[in-house]
Design a protein around this motif. Structure first.
Motif, PDB file in Angstrom:
ATOM      1  N   ILE A 348       0.845  -1.191   0.000  1.00  0.00           N
ATOM      2  CA  ILE A 348       0.000   0.000   0.000  1.00  0.00           C
ATOM      3  C   ILE A 348       0.883   1.245   0.000  1.00  0.00           C
ATOM      4  N   LEU A 349       0.529   2.208  -0.841  1.00  0.00           N
ATOM      5  CA  LEU A 349       1.265   3.463  -0.909  1.00  0.00           C
ATOM      6  C   LEU A 349       0.304   4.602  -1.218  1.00  0.00           C
ATOM      7  N   MET A 350       0.792   5.823  -1.019  1.00  0.00           N
ATOM      8  CA  MET A 350       0.031   7.016  -1.368  1.00  0.00           C
ATOM      9  C   MET A 350       0.668   7.620  -2.605  1.00  0.00           C
ATOM     10  N   SER A 351      -0.113   7.688  -3.699  1.00  0.00           N
ATOM     11  CA  SER A 351       0.410   8.095  -4.996  1.00  0.00           C
ATOM     12  C   SER A 351      -0.037   9.505  -5.362  1.00  0.00           C
ATOM     13  N   VAL A 352       0.835  10.210  -6.093  1.00  0.00           N
ATOM     14  CA  VAL A 352       0.497  11.559  -6.553  1.00  0.00           C
ATOM     15  C   VAL A 352      -0.675  11.514  -7.524  1.00  0.00           C
ATOM     16  N   THR A 353      -0.731  10.499  -8.375  1.00  0.00           N
ATOM     17  CA  THR A 353      -1.834  10.319  -9.311  1.00  0.00           C
ATOM     18  C   THR A 353      -2.504   8.972  -9.028  1.00  0.00           C
ATOM     19  N   SER A 354      -3.707   8.809  -9.517  1.00  0.00           N
ATOM     20  CA  SER A 354      -4.410   7.548  -9.282  1.00  0.00           C
ATOM     21  C   SER A 354      -3.730   6.407 -10.022  1.00  0.00           C
ATOM     22  N   GLY A 355      -3.315   6.663 -11.287  1.00  0.00           N
ATOM     23  CA  GLY A 355      -2.616   5.644 -12.063  1.00  0.00           C
ATOM     24  C   GLY A 355      -3.365   4.323 -12.071  1.00  0.00           C
ATOM     25  N   GLU A 356      -2.667   3.240 -12.421  1.00  0.00           N
ATOM     26  CA  GLU A 356      -3.308   1.932 -12.430  1.00  0.00           C
ATOM     27  C   GLU A 356      -3.518   1.408 -11.013  1.00  0.00           C
ATOM     28  N   GLY A 357      -2.547   1.649 -10.135  1.00  0.00           N
ATOM     29  CA  GLY A 357      -2.620   1.103  -8.783  1.00  0.00           C
ATOM     30  C   GLY A 357      -3.631   1.780  -7.886  1.00  0.00           C
ATOM     31  N   GLY A 358      -4.152   2.934  -8.296  1.00  0.00           N
ATOM     32  CA  GLY A 358      -5.098   3.670  -7.456  1.00  0.00           C
ATOM     33  C   GLY A 358      -6.543   3.505  -7.865  1.00  0.00           C
ATOM     34  N   ILE A 359      -6.826   2.564  -8.735  1.00  0.00           N
ATOM     35  CA  ILE A 359      -8.203   2.326  -9.178  1.00  0.00           C
ATOM     36  C   ILE A 359      -8.735   1.089  -8.448  1.00  0.00           C
ATOM     37  N   TRP A 360      -9.914   1.230  -7.847  1.00  0.00           N
ATOM     38  CA  TRP A 360     -10.507   0.156  -7.049  1.00  0.00           C
ATOM     39  C   TRP A 360     -11.937  -0.116  -7.495  1.00  0.00           C
ATOM     40  N   TRP A 361     -12.393  -1.317  -7.169  1.00  0.00           N
ATOM     41  CA  TRP A 361     -13.789  -1.691  -7.404  1.00  0.00           C
ATOM     42  C   TRP A 361     -14.429  -1.968  -6.057  1.00  0.00           C
ATOM     43  N   ALA A 362     -15.550  -1.307  -5.783  1.00  0.00           N
ATOM     44  CA  ALA A 362     -16.280  -1.511  -4.524  1.00  0.00           C
ATOM     45  C   ALA A 362     -17.381  -2.529  -4.778  1.00  0.00           C
ATOM     46  N   GLU A 363     -17.265  -3.689  -4.156  1.00  0.00           N
ATOM     47  CA  GLU A 363     -18.199  -4.788  -4.393  1.00  0.00           C
ATOM     48  C   GLU A 363     -18.793  -5.265  -3.075  1.00  0.00           C
ATOM     49  N   PRO A 364     -20.047  -5.722  -3.075  1.00  0.00           N
ATOM     50  CA  PRO A 364     -20.646  -6.254  -1.842  1.00  0.00           C
ATOM     51  C   PRO A 364     -19.861  -7.462  -1.342  1.00  0.00           C
ATOM     52  N   SER A 365     -19.750  -7.586  -0.037  1.00  0.00           N
ATOM     53  CA  SER A 365     -19.070  -8.735   0.550  1.00  0.00           C
ATOM     54  C   SER A 365     -19.783 -10.024   0.174  1.00  0.00           C
ATOM     55  N   GLN A 366     -18.999 -11.053  -0.182  1.00  0.00           N
ATOM     56  CA  GLN A 366     -19.565 -12.341  -0.565  1.00  0.00           C
ATOM     57  C   GLN A 366     -19.560 -13.325   0.603  1.00  0.00           C
ATOM     58  N   ARG A 367     -19.067 -12.900   1.750  1.00  0.00           N
ATOM     59  CA  ARG A 367     -19.054 -13.788   2.904  1.00  0.00           C
ATOM     60  C   ARG A 367     -20.486 -14.033   3.377  1.00  0.00           C
ATOM     61  N   LYS A 368     -20.762 -15.240   3.881  1.00  0.00           N
ATOM     62  CA  LYS A 368     -22.125 -15.625   4.255  1.00  0.00           C
ATOM     63  C   LYS A 368     -22.774 -14.609   5.177  1.00  0.00           C
ATOM     64  N   ASP A 369     -22.068 -14.217   6.207  1.00  0.00           N
ATOM     65  CA  ASP A 369     -22.599 -13.234   7.153  1.00  0.00           C
ATOM     66  C   ASP A 369     -21.957 -11.864   6.933  1.00  0.00           C
ATOM     67  N   GLY A 370     -21.459 -11.642   5.732  1.00  0.00           N
ATOM     68  CA  GLY A 370     -20.721 -10.424   5.451  1.00  0.00           C
ATOM     69  C   GLY A 370     -21.587  -9.181   5.414  1.00  0.00           C
ATOM     70  N   LYS A 371     -20.955  -8.071   5.708  1.00  0.00           N
ATOM     71  CA  LYS A 371     -21.608  -6.771   5.646  1.00  0.00           C
ATOM     72  C   LYS A 371     -20.687  -5.810   4.907  1.00  0.00           C
ATOM     73  N   GLY A 372     -21.224  -4.699   4.491  1.00  0.00           N
ATOM     74  CA  GLY A 372     -20.397  -3.685   3.871  1.00  0.00           C
ATOM     75  C   GLY A 372     -19.897  -4.084   2.491  1.00  0.00           C
ATOM     76  N   ILE A 373     -18.742  -3.528   2.123  1.00  0.00           N
ATOM     77  CA  ILE A 373     -18.183  -3.711   0.791  1.00  0.00           C
ATOM     78  C   ILE A 373     -16.755  -4.227   0.875  1.00  0.00           C
ATOM     79  N   VAL A 374     -16.276  -4.750  -0.235  1.00  0.00           N
ATOM     80  CA  VAL A 374     -14.886  -5.174  -0.388  1.00  0.00           C
ATOM     81  C   VAL A 374     -14.273  -4.305  -1.474  1.00  0.00           C
TER      82      VAL A 374
END
Length: 553
Positions: A348-374
């Motif tokens: 994990i790092l803090m980048s000046v630009t988003s670049g490739e490493g700073g792009i994320w996908w927010a997805e619902p947790s797939q765990r049986k009792d999961g909450k929130g996002i991954v």
């Protein structure tokens, strides 16, 4: 290149008042389970609407957390959720079905088939539901919560402000006193009430002489209603980007000269307003497993521009969440201006630009009792986690641990600092509401509130939204409205950033997907089309939602 979409809305949990049509009092609860009618509009009279997995609805007391219930003998009371009233909860005594009628709504006990009714002594009972509903069995729904926004004049760079004493003015700030609650009137016109978020029962109102003032009685009359639409095209050019607030009572438009508010019959640039979400796109990134927030360090930190976790919710823990039109997100430190990113080794790092490493996908947790996002890295497909020693890291995507699960908590500005509150108390203004000290929860990401590909999740905030919208409108969900849009996007599988991506692209869907979702909900037991009489050409103010996405209207 990331193309930014519109911001996510800042929406409170759905709360409402339930009022008798015959006697004009509200359904009220007490801590001991008693239910009666009162003329008040306080926390004891507020209820949260939640849809259950069997398509019925629960009314939960906002203040006491107890559920409205009905016994076999017609007694009406509330039951707790702490285990003391388990038998009655299991019997489904707390479940109701809304049915529309010509003059309002009736509430029918699912367990006993009885209608909720009242008498002129403010007693609340349940009666056999045979035949036509009498007036004392008819109820109306008034919202007490809504979308939170700033109202800004782009011409003068000022915001509408309601100070601690309830006085109306204009301000350069983006604080809690400048946040307004947009409450749906539920009258089918798409109009809203504008209530000061920090204060309760202080509404923006207007008079026929052009005066704009704060209504303190909260009688919810036409003087307090506003419709919000895009301005018409002006001769010789545009009036500028924004929306127009039109008073329902007078037909005049809200405007300002930079010093005071007024209403006018004519539209010019002084009547143009812009709306921003109360969180302005900034969220706290909270790990559900470790109950901590992700933060970033400044250049002078150790290490420089490093990351950490903490129990705090302060400026270093704020992240500007920016969505792209494909649904991916970036997380930018609001305090230090760098992006949360990961390298090819998963560090994990803090980048000046988003670049490739700073792009994320927010997805619902797939765990049986999961909450929130991954949060999944678009670069290396690893998920963001919080380690047991409190460090940010990544792990393989197939890892299913609570340390993988996050939620986005909207960062809403406080209204008072400690010294300011002390000064007000010393001056005698001890009843002033302090937003910084009040419990507050809003929705920030679709994946964590119940808009899923298989439909609206029972018992979720999304279900509560749909229930409230359907009830208030007599059984319909507006095509292109907030609930219809959210569910259409959720059904398309666009994930947590789906609403923003679709709104930003102009895809206010509302069509067959949302109609099917509503028809399948069974909230009101109606077989009518959910999208029957709504104009989908953009001329109907009902479909102009959410308000913060006005640029896409």
């Amino acid at each position: 290149m990331i193309t930014k979409a519109s911001p996510l809305p800042c929406i409170e949990p759905t709360q409402c008042f339930v009022s008798s049509k015959a006697y004009d009092f509200r359904l009220s609860s007490s801590s001991n389970g008693a239910v009666r009618g009162t003329t008040n509009r306080e926390s004891c009279e507020e209820w949260t609407l939640v849809i259950n997995d069997d398509k019925t609805t629960c009314l939960v007391s906002t203040k006491h957390g107890r559920r409205l219930s009905c016994g076999a003998d017609g007694d009406v009371f509330t039951v707790s959720e702490d285990g003391k009233d388990d038998d009655r909860l299991k019997d489904g005594w707390d479940r109701w079905r809304f049915e529309s009628c010509k003059s309002g709504l009736t509430l029918v006990s699912v367990a006993h088939g009885k209608r909720l009714g009242c008498d002129d002594k403010k007693g609340i009972y349940a009666f056999n539901a045979e035949g036509l509903a009498e007036d004392w069995m008819v109820w109306t729904i008034d919202f007490a919560s809504g979308e939170l926004c700033f109202l800004s004049s782009p011409l003068h760079d000022v915001r509408v402000h309601c100070n601690p004493f309830g006085k109306l003015s204009l301000s350069k700030a983006f604080g809690g006193w400048e946040v307004w609650r947009f409450i749906e009137t539920g009258d089918g016109t798409g109009s809203v009430y504008l209530e000061s978020w920090t204060h309760r029962k202080k509404f923006l109102a207007s008079s026929s002489d052009g005066n704009v003032y704060i209504s303190k009685e909260a009688e919810r009359k036409d003087a307090e209603k506003w419709t919000i639409v895009k301005p018409p095209k002006a001769e010789g050019g545009s009036l500028g980007a924004g929306v127009v607030f039109r008073s329902v009572a007078t037909g005049k438009m809200l405007g300002t000269d930079g010093k005071r508010l007024c209403t006018d019959d004519d539209i010019d640039v002084s009547e143009i307003w812009q709306l921003d979400s109360a969180h302005r796109g900034v969220f706290f990134l909270s790990n559900l497993g470790m109950d901590c927030r992700a933060g970033s360090r400044p250049e002078s930190g150790n290490p420089p521009f490093g990351t950490f976790t903490t129990k705090n919710r302060r400026s270093w823990e704020g992240w500007l969440v920016e969505e792209s039109e494909d649904g991916s997100v970036t997380l930018k430190s609001d305090a230090h201006g760098r992006y949360l990113a990961t390298d090819e080794n998963g560090g994990i790092l803090m980048s000046v630009t988003s670049g490739e490493g700073g792009i994320w996908w927010a997805e619902p947790s797939q765990r049986k009792d999961g909450k929130g996002i991954v949060l999944v890295s678009d670069f290396n497909k690893r998920v963001l986690i919080c380690t047991k020693d409190g460090h940010l890291a990544t792990a393989p995507a197939e890892s299913e641990e609570t340390a993988n699960e996050w939620c986005l908590e909207p960062c809403v500005p406080s209204s008072l600092t400690g010294p300011q509150l002390g000064a007000l108390c010393a001056a005698g203004a001890v009843t002033v509401a302090c937003a910084a000290a009040m419990p507050f929860a809003v929705m920030g990401a679709l994946g964590s509130v119940g808009f899923a590909s298989e439909g609206i999740v029972a018992g979720s905030a999304a279900a509560s939204m749909m229930s409230a919208e359907a009830v208030a409108s007599g059984g319909t969900i507006a095509a292109g409205g907030l609930v219809a849009t959210c569910q259409s996007i959720g059904a398309a599988g666009l994930g947590a950033a789906g609403l923003t991506a679709a709104v930003g692209g102009g895809a206010l869907l509302g069509g067959s997907v949302s109609a099917a979702a509503v028809a399948g909900s069974g909230v009101l037991g109606s077989e009518e089309s959910a999208c029957g009489s709504i104009n989908t050409d953009g001329s109907d103010p009902v479909i102009k939602r959410p308000f913060c996405a006005w640029r896409s209207w």
